[in-house]
Scaffold this motif. Structure first.
Motif, PDB file in Angstrom:
ATOM      1  N   LYS A  52     -12.745  -5.803 -25.061  1.00  0.00           N
ATOM      2  CA  LYS A  52     -13.070  -5.857 -23.631  1.00  0.00           C
ATOM      3  C   LYS A  52     -11.842  -5.620 -22.764  1.00  0.00           C
ATOM      4  CE  LYS A  52     -17.099  -8.941 -23.850  1.00  0.00           C
ATOM      5  NZ  LYS A  52     -17.645 -10.272 -23.505  1.00  0.00           N
ATOM      6  N   ILE A  53     -10.738  -6.293 -23.091  1.00  0.00           N
ATOM      7  CA  ILE A  53      -9.550  -6.163 -22.239  1.00  0.00           C
ATOM      8  C   ILE A  53      -8.979  -4.747 -22.318  1.00  0.00           C
ATOM      9  CG2 ILE A  53      -7.877  -6.950 -23.990  1.00  0.00           C
ATOM     10  CD1 ILE A  53      -7.807  -7.759 -20.210  1.00  0.00           C
ATOM     11  N   GLU A  54      -9.056  -4.118 -23.506  1.00  0.00           N
ATOM     12  CA  GLU A  54      -8.576  -2.740 -23.640  1.00  0.00           C
ATOM     13  C   GLU A  54      -9.428  -1.802 -22.806  1.00  0.00           C
ATOM     14  OE1 GLU A  54      -5.908  -1.284 -25.161  1.00  0.00           O
ATOM     15  OE2 GLU A  54      -5.261  -3.377 -25.257  1.00  0.00           O
ATOM     16  N   ASP A  55     -10.732  -2.014 -22.831  1.00  0.00           N
ATOM     17  CA  ASP A  55     -11.642  -1.164 -22.057  1.00  0.00           C
ATOM     18  C   ASP A  55     -11.408  -1.342 -20.558  1.00  0.00           C
ATOM     19  OD1 ASP A  55     -14.066   0.554 -21.724  1.00  0.00           O
ATOM     20  OD2 ASP A  55     -14.876  -1.285 -20.849  1.00  0.00           O
ATOM     21  N   VAL A  56     -11.242  -2.587 -20.119  1.00  0.00           N
ATOM     22  CA  VAL A  56     -11.004  -2.855 -18.698  1.00  0.00           C
ATOM     23  C   VAL A  56      -9.683  -2.255 -18.242  1.00  0.00           C
ATOM     24  CG1 VAL A  56     -10.462  -4.689 -17.046  1.00  0.00           C
ATOM     25  CG2 VAL A  56     -12.441  -4.914 -18.529  1.00  0.00           C
ATOM     26  N   LYS A  57      -8.619  -2.434 -19.024  1.00  0.00           N
ATOM     27  CA  LYS A  57      -7.317  -1.893 -18.648  1.00  0.00           C
ATOM     28  C   LYS A  57      -7.347  -0.372 -18.591  1.00  0.00           C
ATOM     29  CE  LYS A  57      -3.684  -3.934 -20.569  1.00  0.00           C
ATOM     30  NZ  LYS A  57      -2.867  -4.610 -21.607  1.00  0.00           N
ATOM     31  N   ARG A  58      -8.121   0.241 -19.489  1.00  0.00           N
ATOM     32  CA  ARG A  58      -8.228   1.705 -19.469  1.00  0.00           C
ATOM     33  C   ARG A  58      -8.890   2.173 -18.180  1.00  0.00           C
ATOM     34  NH1 ARG A  58     -12.401   4.888 -20.689  1.00  0.00           N
ATOM     35  NH2 ARG A  58     -13.579   3.156 -21.581  1.00  0.00           N
ATOM     36  N   ARG A  59      -9.962   1.492 -17.764  1.00  0.00           N
ATOM     37  CA  ARG A  59     -10.680   1.927 -16.564  1.00  0.00           C
ATOM     38  C   ARG A  59      -9.967   1.535 -15.277  1.00  0.00           C
ATOM     39  NH1 ARG A  59     -15.628  -0.590 -16.359  1.00  0.00           N
ATOM     40  NH2 ARG A  59     -15.211  -1.943 -18.124  1.00  0.00           N
ATOM     41  N   LEU A  60      -9.099   0.520 -15.330  1.00  0.00           N
ATOM     42  CA  LEU A  60      -8.312   0.159 -14.136  1.00  0.00           C
ATOM     43  C   LEU A  60      -7.353   1.266 -13.731  1.00  0.00           C
ATOM     44  CD1 LEU A  60      -7.397  -3.587 -14.791  1.00  0.00           C
ATOM     45  CD2 LEU A  60      -8.845  -2.710 -12.956  1.00  0.00           C
ATOM     46  N   LYS A  61      -7.036   2.156 -14.669  1.00  0.00           N
ATOM     47  CA  LYS A  61      -6.080   3.227 -14.390  1.00  0.00           C
ATOM     48  C   LYS A  61      -6.716   4.408 -13.680  1.00  0.00           C
ATOM     49  CE  LYS A  61      -3.409   2.117 -18.557  1.00  0.00           C
ATOM     50  NZ  LYS A  61      -2.955   2.594 -19.876  1.00  0.00           N
ATOM     51  N   THR A  62      -8.037   4.435 -13.598  1.00  0.00           N
ATOM     52  CA  THR A  62      -8.727   5.583 -13.019  1.00  0.00           C
ATOM     53  C   THR A  62      -9.392   5.221 -11.705  1.00  0.00           C
ATOM     54  OG1 THR A  62     -10.834   5.161 -14.152  1.00  0.00           O
ATOM     55  CG2 THR A  62      -9.178   6.414 -15.357  1.00  0.00           C
ATOM     56  N   VAL A  63      -9.418   6.159 -10.790  1.00  0.00           N
ATOM     57  CA  VAL A  63     -10.084   5.943  -9.500  1.00  0.00           C
ATOM     58  C   VAL A  63     -11.576   5.717  -9.707  1.00  0.00           C
ATOM     59  CG1 VAL A  63     -10.658   7.015  -7.289  1.00  0.00           C
ATOM     60  CG2 VAL A  63      -8.368   7.298  -8.255  1.00  0.00           C
ATOM     61  N   ARG A  64     -12.157   6.475 -10.622  1.00  0.00           N
ATOM     62  CA  ARG A  64     -13.597   6.403 -10.835  1.00  0.00           C
ATOM     63  C   ARG A  64     -14.036   5.043 -11.371  1.00  0.00           C
ATOM     64  NH1 ARG A  64     -15.739  10.876 -14.748  1.00  0.00           N
ATOM     65  NH2 ARG A  64     -14.473   9.633 -16.173  1.00  0.00           N
ATOM     66  N   GLY A  65     -13.248   4.458 -12.260  1.00  0.00           N
ATOM     67  CA  GLY A  65     -13.673   3.219 -12.887  1.00  0.00           C
ATOM     68  C   GLY A  65     -13.020   1.963 -12.351  1.00  0.00           C
ATOM     69  N   PHE A  66     -12.133   2.113 -11.347  1.00  0.00           N
ATOM     70  CA  PHE A  66     -11.309   0.987 -10.912  1.00  0.00           C
ATOM     71  C   PHE A  66     -12.134  -0.179 -10.366  1.00  0.00           C
ATOM     72  CE2 PHE A  66      -8.881  -1.248  -7.626  1.00  0.00           C
ATOM     73  CZ  PHE A  66      -7.795  -1.667  -8.370  1.00  0.00           C
ATOM     74  N   LYS A  67     -13.047   0.084  -9.454  1.00  0.00           N
ATOM     75  CA  LYS A  67     -13.758  -1.008  -8.772  1.00  0.00           C
ATOM     76  C   LYS A  67     -14.590  -1.834  -9.749  1.00  0.00           C
ATOM     77  CE  LYS A  67     -16.745  -2.003  -4.826  1.00  0.00           C
ATOM     78  NZ  LYS A  67     -17.483  -1.429  -3.668  1.00  0.00           N
TER      79      LYS A  67
END
Length: 490
Positions: free
Chosen positions: A44-59
């Motif tokens: 979960k934390i790896e997936d969240v950190k990956r998406r935090l780096k992108t504009v599309r997935g940040f929120k």
């Protein structure tokens, strides 16, 4: 009274629990359940950190990260949570990264502050305060993602603010303040200079953004002396009509207010804490002043004839002196374009990749994962650069590197920490070709490269599964290494 095993928080790995010899009663099932929760956490934390780096997935990722705090944040997982907070702090207010969302994350982080060490707590409070201020003042307005321009440059406003965010994060965490001019590890504390303990020793490195002119100083360095109390010192300086006209006619020429240390007037240092300036009755702004090495720009505050510099001191600065000089400034765009001219071609880049796998004449690894995100900004690399003497395959983003070193010029490679001055920067054409083939897919974070130079995209889901499997194996090993304690309840 013994605690009910089911009440143990799933985010906390338990100590070696005794097996209860009650015939049918055992807490092994609780241990198995907790192990599963812990491995779920890693994915979960790896997936969240990956998406935090992108504009599309940040929120969405930020909201999921908020929900993870009460369930998973503890003394064991604090470093993962701190890493994610660092990412959010770096991106707050950037193009597409809404600071209001970042504020919600830090509001929750402050509630769980006791889980972090004192150093982490200090940084998290500072980041939260900065983001709160950003939201209150409306410093940033969330924007739609902008198409990349042909030359890949940010406009001056966004560039300066992005650099400020990078510096706040880097100085407080990744480099432990080592890039700040007053705290650098390159400074010596055993100096025999008697000018005071507050004065740092400066390591001179090539600075491409500005340089002093050959004109004599307008005001030689003036020491203010030691004082335990606040005071104000006026310093007069004279600008001739000819020099003032020369400055006004040359857009790249400036009149600079300089702060020196250790009797070295060849280069400025950042103004010490507790000092403010005014020139001819107008306060000197310390905001957005990036050419620190060659002084603060006071051109607009000066006039031909007699000028008055007033230095107000709230804290002793007896190790520093203050003067005025003229300097020539090179625009950031020119510095960036100049660095782009120095390259290593694709064939040489490929040979460097092959050589990096060789140890004592033999290939030491079968493959290696290389990040395509900049180690400084954690954003997608657009201009892959490295030092010409660096032997590693990993590149950093040229623009981010130049932005960081604009204000605090240490010019050290963020991958290997070697001194990497402006004249030693090169663009890696091999990695540039790789990035062009990857396109704009923001979900790609790493490539796996082989000794032959062949490469493929690393699937983040597969990597998360592997990490989960490794975590499970480690937990099994830990269980086997601890002898079970049997408690006789008869």
């Amino acid at each position: 009274m013994m605690e009910n095993p089911s009440s143990i928080p799933p985010s906390i790995s338990p100590p070696s629990n005794p097996v209860l010899n009650t015939g049918s009663t055992s807490i092994e099932s609780a241990q198995t359940q907790q192990a599963g929760s812990l491995t779920d956490y890693f994915s979960k934390i790896e997936d969240v950190k990956r998406r935090l780096k992108t504009v599309r997935g940040f929120k969405v990722a930020a909201e999921e990260f908020i929900e993870m705090f009460p369930k998973y944040c503890n003394d064991i997982t604090k470093r993962d949570f701190y890493g994610a907070l660092t990412m959010i702090n770096t991106r707050a207010g950037g193009n597409g990264f809404d600071p209001a969302v970042c504020k919600r994350v830090f509001d929750v982080a402050l509630i769980h502050l006791p889980h972090f060490t004192a150093g982490f707590q200090k940084n998290i409070r500072e980041w939260a305060e900065r983001i709160n201020d950003m939201v209150a003042k409306g410093t940033f307005v969330p924007q739609r993602r902008r198409a990349r321009s042909n030359n890949g440059l940010l406009d001056e406003y966004r560039r300066s603010m992005f650099a400020d965010m990078l510096l706040r994060s880097l100085l407080s965490d990744r480099f432990g303040g080592g890039w700040a001019s007053s705290d650098s590890s390159d400074y010596s504390e055993d100096s025999d200079d008697s000018d005071g303990e507050d004065a740092p020793r400066v390591q001179h490195v090539e600075y491409p953004y500005a340089k002093f002119t050959d004109d004599p100083p307008i005001l030689n360095g003036q020491k203010l002396g030691h004082s335990d109390f606040s005071f104000t010192r006026p310093l007069n300086f004279h600008i001739s009509e000819s020099l003032f006209k020369k400055v006004k006619e040359n857009d790249s020429m400036r009149i600079s207010l300089c702060c020196y240390t250790h009797n070295d007037e060849s280069r400025c240092v950042e103004s010490p804490e507790g000092i403010s300036y005014s020139v001819n009755g107008i306060a000197v702004s310390l905001e957005d002043q990036y050419e620190i090495v060659n002084g603060l720009n006071i051109t607009s505050l000066c006039k031909a004839g007699i000028n008055v510099l007033v230095v107000t001191v709230d804290k002793c600065c007896c190790g520093f002196s203050f003067g005025v000089k003229t300097s020539i400034v090179t625009p950031f765009e020119s510095v960036l374009q100049g660095a782009k001219l120095k390259t290593i071609d694709a064939n040489e880049g490929l040979n460097r990749v092959k050589q990096s796998f060789v140890s004592d004449g033999e290939i030491s690894e079968s493959c290696r994962d290389i990040s395509i995100r900049d180690p400084l900004s954690q954003m997608r690399i657009t201009i892959p650069a490295k030092g010409k003497d660096c032997t590693h395959v990993q590149c950093f983003d040229l623009e981010s590197f130049l932005l960081v070193n604009r204000k605090h010029p240490k010019f050290k490679c963020p991958c290997c920490s070697k001194l990497t001055e402006y004249s030693n920067l090169v663009i890696d054409k091999f990695m540039e070709d790789v990035l062009s083939k990857l396109g704009d897919n923001e979900d790609i974070e790493e490539i796996q490269i082989q000794p032959s130079g062949e490469w493929k995209v690393v699937d983040p889901e597969e990597k998360a599964k592997k990490r989960k499997l490794i975590a499970q194996n480690e937990e099994q090993k830990a269980k086997k290494s601890k002898p079970e304690q049997v408690i006789d309840l008869t």
